[in-house]
Write an enzyme that holds these catalytic residues in place. Structure first.
Site, PDB file in Angstrom:
ATOM      1  N   ASP A 193      -8.310  -1.290 -25.070  1.00 45.87           N
ATOM      2  CA  ASP A 193      -8.826  -1.370 -23.709  1.00 45.87           C
ATOM      3  C   ASP A 193      -8.837  -0.001 -23.043  1.00 45.87           C
ATOM      4  OD1 ASP A 193      -9.421  -4.028 -23.574  1.00 45.87           O
ATOM      5  OD2 ASP A 193      -7.507  -4.627 -22.711  1.00 45.87           O
ATOM      6  N   PRO A 253       0.811  -1.225   0.000  1.00 45.21           N
ATOM      7  CA  PRO A 253       0.000   0.000   0.000  1.00 45.21           C
ATOM      8  C   PRO A 253       0.842   1.271   0.000  1.00 45.21           C
ATOM      9  CG  PRO A 253      -0.094  -1.078   2.142  1.00 45.21           C
ATOM     10  CD  PRO A 253       0.589  -2.027   1.209  1.00 45.21           C
ATOM     11  N   ARG A 290      -1.971  -9.598 -20.835  1.00 45.48           N
ATOM     12  CA  ARG A 290      -2.793  -9.147 -21.958  1.00 45.48           C
ATOM     13  C   ARG A 290      -1.977  -8.418 -23.020  1.00 45.48           C
ATOM     14  NH1 ARG A 290      -8.212  -8.948 -21.346  1.00 45.48           N
ATOM     15  NH2 ARG A 290      -8.368  -7.111 -22.677  1.00 45.48           N
ATOM     16  N   GLU A 343       0.996  -7.738   8.983  1.00 44.67           N
ATOM     17  CA  GLU A 343       0.989  -6.276   9.034  1.00 44.67           C
ATOM     18  C   GLU A 343       2.056  -5.657   8.131  1.00 44.67           C
ATOM     19  OE1 GLU A 343      -1.183  -4.181  10.598  1.00 44.67           O
ATOM     20  OE2 GLU A 343      -2.293  -6.052  10.857  1.00 44.67           O
TER      21      GLU A 343
END
Length: 268
Positions: A176, A96, A161, A123
């Site tokens: 896309d 994150p 992809r 964590e």
């Protein structure tokens, strides 16, 4: 010793390697694996833990909730993955705290040709692993997940992809959403009318030049409404601004050039 790279090579460091069966045995990525267009290999840090309990986590120094992934098992798993990977393969940790994943970053990963993805748990990870073993930290969004496996799968799917031959038509990947820096235009299939809601006449017209222009207008207008931040780096041309203006006016909204440019500059 690394080996010569053939197609797209993925290594994954995970405490739950069985989760990646979803990639190797489902959908487009399954077919890509079967055809040898991509390779997905996993390493479990538990296999490199020295104690009989295969301990891979411990309490953080300084206190605090939860546990952290330990240095030794995780570092050894990454080292083993590096040995099997093509020469020069970089290590990316799903985190994150990392750089936000977008199309340009996906393109960079594809250009690398190979990548080792670290899926953290608990964590977090001991900072010394990140400093010594990881080349880049990457986030898929500002929310909390139980681990890095799902983000790693997102990277594998998005990068795969772009590998020639993975999709039936490489044009699919080029068109896309985000590949052109725009959200996708509305699309329709049979039947023509559903509960009184009809497919736009222009889509049924057979005039491909007009259809392409309508699709561009819709993509620009939808991006302006929903993700104006994406337009900040596009250096819009006069005719593109006019398309956004006509899109807004068709909806009874303010389509003035000044309003459009102000919203794009603010990005929201």
């Amino acid at each position: 010793m690394g080996r010569r790279l053939l197609n797209m090579w993925f290594g994954v460091i995970s405490l739950f390697p069985e989760m990646f069966v979803a990639v190797t045995e489902s959908g487009v990525t399954r077919r890509a694996c079967e055809r040898g267009l991509i390779e997905v290999h996993t390493w479990n840090p538990r296999d490199y833990a020295y104690d009989k309990y295969q301990t891979v986590d411990d309490k953080p120094y300084g206190g605090g909730p939860g546990m952290l992934m330990k240095v030794q098992p995780l570092s050894d798993a990454i080292s083993q993955a590096r040995k099997a990977a093509p020469l020069g393969t970089k290590v990316v940790c799903m985190s994150p705290q990392g750089e936000r994943l977008d199309h340009s970053l996906v393109t960079k990963f594809h250009d690398w040709g190979s990548i080792i993805l670290v899926a953290g748990r608990y964590e977090g990870i001991d900072e010394r692993v990140l400093q010594r073993q990881v080349d880049l930290e990457v986030s898929i969004g500002d929310y909390v997940l139980s681990g890095g496996e799902l983000p790693a799968m997102c990277v594998i799917d998005a990068v795969s992809r772009m590998v020639p031959g993975v999709l039936g038509d490489i044009q699919n990947a080029k068109e896309d959403s985000f590949a052109q820096g725009l959200l996708h235009f509305p699309q329709y299939t049979r039947p023509e009318i559903v509960d009184g809601d009809r497919v736009p006449d222009i889509v049924l017209s057979g005039d491909h030049a007009k259809i392409r222009r309508w699709r561009l207008q819709q993509a620009l207008g939808r991006t302006y409404e929903r993700r104006p931040d994406l337009l900040q780096s596009k250096n819009l041309q006069k005719d593109e601004i006019e398309l956004i203006s006509s899109y807004l006016k068709d909806k009874g909204l303010d389509g003035s050039v000044e309003t459009i440019l102000n919203k794009i500059q603010v990005g929201k």
